[in-house]
Motif scaffolding. Structure first.
Motif, PDB file in Angstrom:
ATOM      1  N   ARG A 198      11.498 -50.971 -71.169  1.00 22.69           N
ATOM      2  CA  ARG A 198      10.380 -50.822 -72.097  1.00 22.69           C
ATOM      3  C   ARG A 198      10.149 -52.100 -72.903  1.00 22.69           C
ATOM      4  NH1 ARG A 198      10.416 -47.283 -69.231  1.00 22.69           N
ATOM      5  NH2 ARG A 198       9.157 -48.933 -68.282  1.00 22.69           N
ATOM      6  N   GLN A 199      11.227 -52.828 -73.223  1.00 20.43           N
ATOM      7  CA  GLN A 199      11.077 -54.106 -73.917  1.00 20.43           C
ATOM      8  C   GLN A 199      10.344 -55.114 -73.040  1.00 20.43           C
ATOM      9  OE1 GLN A 199      15.145 -55.076 -74.820  1.00 20.43           O
ATOM     10  NE2 GLN A 199      15.208 -53.820 -76.676  1.00 20.43           N
ATOM     11  N   ILE A 200      10.696 -55.143 -71.756  1.00 18.40           N
ATOM     12  CA  ILE A 200      10.016 -56.038 -70.825  1.00 18.40           C
ATOM     13  C   ILE A 200       8.543 -55.662 -70.727  1.00 18.40           C
ATOM     14  CG2 ILE A 200       9.850 -56.741 -68.397  1.00 18.40           C
ATOM     15  CD1 ILE A 200      12.909 -56.325 -68.231  1.00 18.40           C
ATOM     16  N   GLU A 201       8.268 -54.379 -70.603  1.00 21.00           N
ATOM     17  CA  GLU A 201       6.892 -53.902 -70.499  1.00 21.00           C
ATOM     18  C   GLU A 201       6.092 -54.257 -71.754  1.00 21.00           C
ATOM     19  OE1 GLU A 201       4.606 -49.607 -70.016  1.00 21.00           O
ATOM     20  OE2 GLU A 201       6.599 -49.874 -69.144  1.00 21.00           O
ATOM     21  N   THR A 202       6.701 -54.061 -72.921  1.00 27.44           N
ATOM     22  CA  THR A 202       6.025 -54.351 -74.190  1.00 27.44           C
ATOM     23  C   THR A 202       5.718 -55.834 -74.325  1.00 27.44           C
ATOM     24  OG1 THR A 202       7.021 -52.455 -75.325  1.00 27.44           O
ATOM     25  CG2 THR A 202       6.293 -54.293 -76.693  1.00 27.44           C
ATOM     26  N   ASP A 203       6.708 -56.685 -74.058  1.00 31.70           N
ATOM     27  CA  ASP A 203       6.500 -58.129 -74.192  1.00 31.70           C
ATOM     28  C   ASP A 203       5.508 -58.643 -73.165  1.00 31.70           C
ATOM     29  OD1 ASP A 203       8.275 -58.045 -76.237  1.00 31.70           O
ATOM     30  OD2 ASP A 203       9.867 -59.192 -75.242  1.00 31.70           O
ATOM     31  N   ASN A 204       5.526 -58.068 -71.980  1.00 29.58           N
ATOM     32  CA  ASN A 204       4.576 -58.452 -70.945  1.00 29.58           C
ATOM     33  C   ASN A 204       3.152 -58.083 -71.366  1.00 29.58           C
ATOM     34  OD1 ASN A 204       4.268 -59.659 -68.345  1.00 29.58           O
ATOM     35  ND2 ASN A 204       3.858 -57.638 -67.474  1.00 29.58           N
ATOM     36  N   PHE A 205       2.994 -56.923 -71.990  1.00 27.69           N
ATOM     37  CA  PHE A 205       1.687 -56.470 -72.464  1.00 27.69           C
ATOM     38  C   PHE A 205       1.189 -57.382 -73.579  1.00 27.69           C
ATOM     39  CE2 PHE A 205      -1.044 -53.841 -75.173  1.00 27.69           C
ATOM     40  CZ  PHE A 205      -1.953 -53.344 -74.247  1.00 27.69           C
ATOM     41  N   ARG A 206       2.067 -57.695 -74.525  1.00 31.76           N
ATOM     42  CA  ARG A 206       1.678 -58.586 -75.627  1.00 31.76           C
ATOM     43  C   ARG A 206       1.261 -59.958 -75.107  1.00 31.76           C
ATOM     44  NH1 ARG A 206       2.985 -56.926 -80.779  1.00 31.76           N
ATOM     45  NH2 ARG A 206       4.332 -55.079 -80.957  1.00 31.76           N
ATOM     46  N   ALA A 207       1.967 -60.468 -74.103  1.00 31.77           N
ATOM     47  CA  ALA A 207       1.625 -61.767 -73.534  1.00 31.77           C
ATOM     48  C   ALA A 207       0.276 -61.719 -72.825  1.00 31.77           C
ATOM     49  CB  ALA A 207       2.719 -62.221 -72.564  1.00 31.77           C
ATOM     50  N   ALA A 208      -0.015 -60.612 -72.165  1.00 36.11           N
ATOM     51  CA  ALA A 208      -1.278 -60.479 -71.444  1.00 36.11           C
ATOM     52  C   ALA A 208      -2.462 -60.381 -72.395  1.00 36.11           C
ATOM     53  CB  ALA A 208      -1.232 -59.241 -70.539  1.00 36.11           C
ATOM     54  N   PHE A 209      -2.232 -59.869 -73.603  1.00 35.81           N
ATOM     55  CA  PHE A 209      -3.296 -59.732 -74.606  1.00 35.81           C
ATOM     56  C   PHE A 209      -2.909 -60.503 -75.864  1.00 35.81           C
ATOM     57  CE2 PHE A 209      -3.717 -55.966 -71.899  1.00 35.81           C
ATOM     58  CZ  PHE A 209      -5.070 -56.009 -71.593  1.00 35.81           C
ATOM     59  N   SER A 210      -2.574 -61.770 -75.664  1.00 41.50           N
ATOM     60  CA  SER A 210      -2.048 -62.588 -76.767  1.00 41.50           C
ATOM     61  C   SER A 210      -3.051 -62.798 -77.885  1.00 41.50           C
ATOM     62  CB  SER A 210      -1.582 -63.944 -76.224  1.00 41.50           C
ATOM     63  OG  SER A 210      -2.653 -64.618 -75.567  1.00 41.50           O
TER      64      SER A 210
END
Length: 320
Positions: A198-210
């Motif tokens: 879930r941490q990977i998913e969250t950080d990946n999402f934040r990076a995609a919508f920086s």
């Protein structure tokens, strides 16, 4: 259990017409046996893609790999001393990255737990990585749960990783072949695997919508990353798989642009979004000493938009 007994048991369960209805494990065995045409007694090792194909897969998953690297390191620090390895795969079940002790590298290579190995259910039958991906959920495949008899020495704990548009992009796996590893210990590791995924998913999402404002929900589902990405006009740009489920948005792909307030106002939506929004507005108002215009600039939205939001939330402020 001997290999022969395991093979006989798998065939008996998998060939039964009601296998899928008996349990999720039986359903996976039946998929492996009937749909994929696999033999539980197969002796050949795990299939591996070429080094060129692996490089291409890693390039396609570059964003996930970049975000995941420190998370894999941290998880390995927790489980590596017990003889476990940490693996990250793509959506096809091909291993992209591995963390394991130098002393265990040869053993993991012998088991086929190495970058380039194909652990899809279509290739290896029931196993942690492949079954996690096939069913899109966390799994524990402990020893005799595996389809192939040659894999029954392993315990595998897995969680899926979903991308910024709700699509499945990979799986996080912790595997061990320790004979003394108990199911209770597996459950402890599985909890860490889910949290890291879930941490990977969250950080990946934040990076995609920086460039967006990210709103995080406080929901009852502790295993789901539930985030919305909102633009400066208060329109929802993106949503994680958990948020899509909570707000009944399409499960994957681009979402139709909708005002965030329309989602927050739904009676069936989680109150965590409303709490998060109220907290964000209150923080901005506090930092601006109640000045609405200044708070709006801090939040990156228009003054009129903030007034509408404050009215809905029952908040006051100085009109300057």
């Amino acid at each position: 259990m001997s290999d022969t007994k395991h093979i006989d048991r798998v065939v008996a369960v998998a060939s039964h017409p009601s296998a899928a209805a008996r349990s999720r494990l039986a359903a996976s065995w039946r998929r492996s046996f009937d749909h994929h045409g696999l033999d539980p007694g197969q002796k050949a090792g795990v299939q591996r893609v070429t080094s060129e194909a692996l490089a291409e897969r890693r390039e396609r998953s570059e964003a996930m790999l970049h975000v995941a690297a420190p998370k894999l390191d941290a998880l390995f620090q927790l489980v590596g001393s017990s003889g476990c390895g940490v693996l990250l795969t793509d959506a096809d079940g091909v291993v992209l990255d591995l963390r394991t002790a130098d002393s265990d590298l040869a053993a993991f290579d012998g088991w086929g737990l190495t970058p380039g190995s194909d652990w899809s259910e279509a290739s290896e039958g029931t196993n942690g990585i492949g079954t996690c991906i096939a069913e899109g959920r966390r799994v524990i495949i402990h020893r005799d749960d595996h389809f192939h008899a040659r894999n029954t020495g392993m315990s595998c704990m897995d969680a899926p990783i979903f991308g910024p548009e709700g699509e499945l992009i990979g799986a996080l796996d912790v595997s061990s072949a320790r004979a003394d590893q108990t199911e209770a210990f597996n459950h402890l590791i599985a909890a860490m695997v889910v949290q890291t995924a879930r941490q990977i998913e969250t950080d990946n999402f934040r990076a995609a919508f920086s460039g967006a404002r990210i709103i995080v929900a406080d929901t009852d589902d502790s295993e789901a990353a539930t985030l919305l990405a909102v633009d400066r006009d208060d329109l929802v740009m993106g949503a994680t798989r958990g948020a899509r489920k909570a707000f009944r948005l399409n499960s994957s792909g681009p979402i139709k642009s909708v005002p965030a307030s329309d989602l927050f106002g739904r009676d069936d939506g989680p109150t965590g979004f409303e709490k998060a929004e109220r907290a964000a507005v209150n923080r901005a108002l506090s930092r601006a000493d109640g000045n609405v215009s200044q708070a709006a600039r801090m939040l990156g939205i228009g003054r009129a938009t903030l007034y509408r939001r404050m009215k809905r939330l029952g908040l006051g402020g100085n009109p300057n």
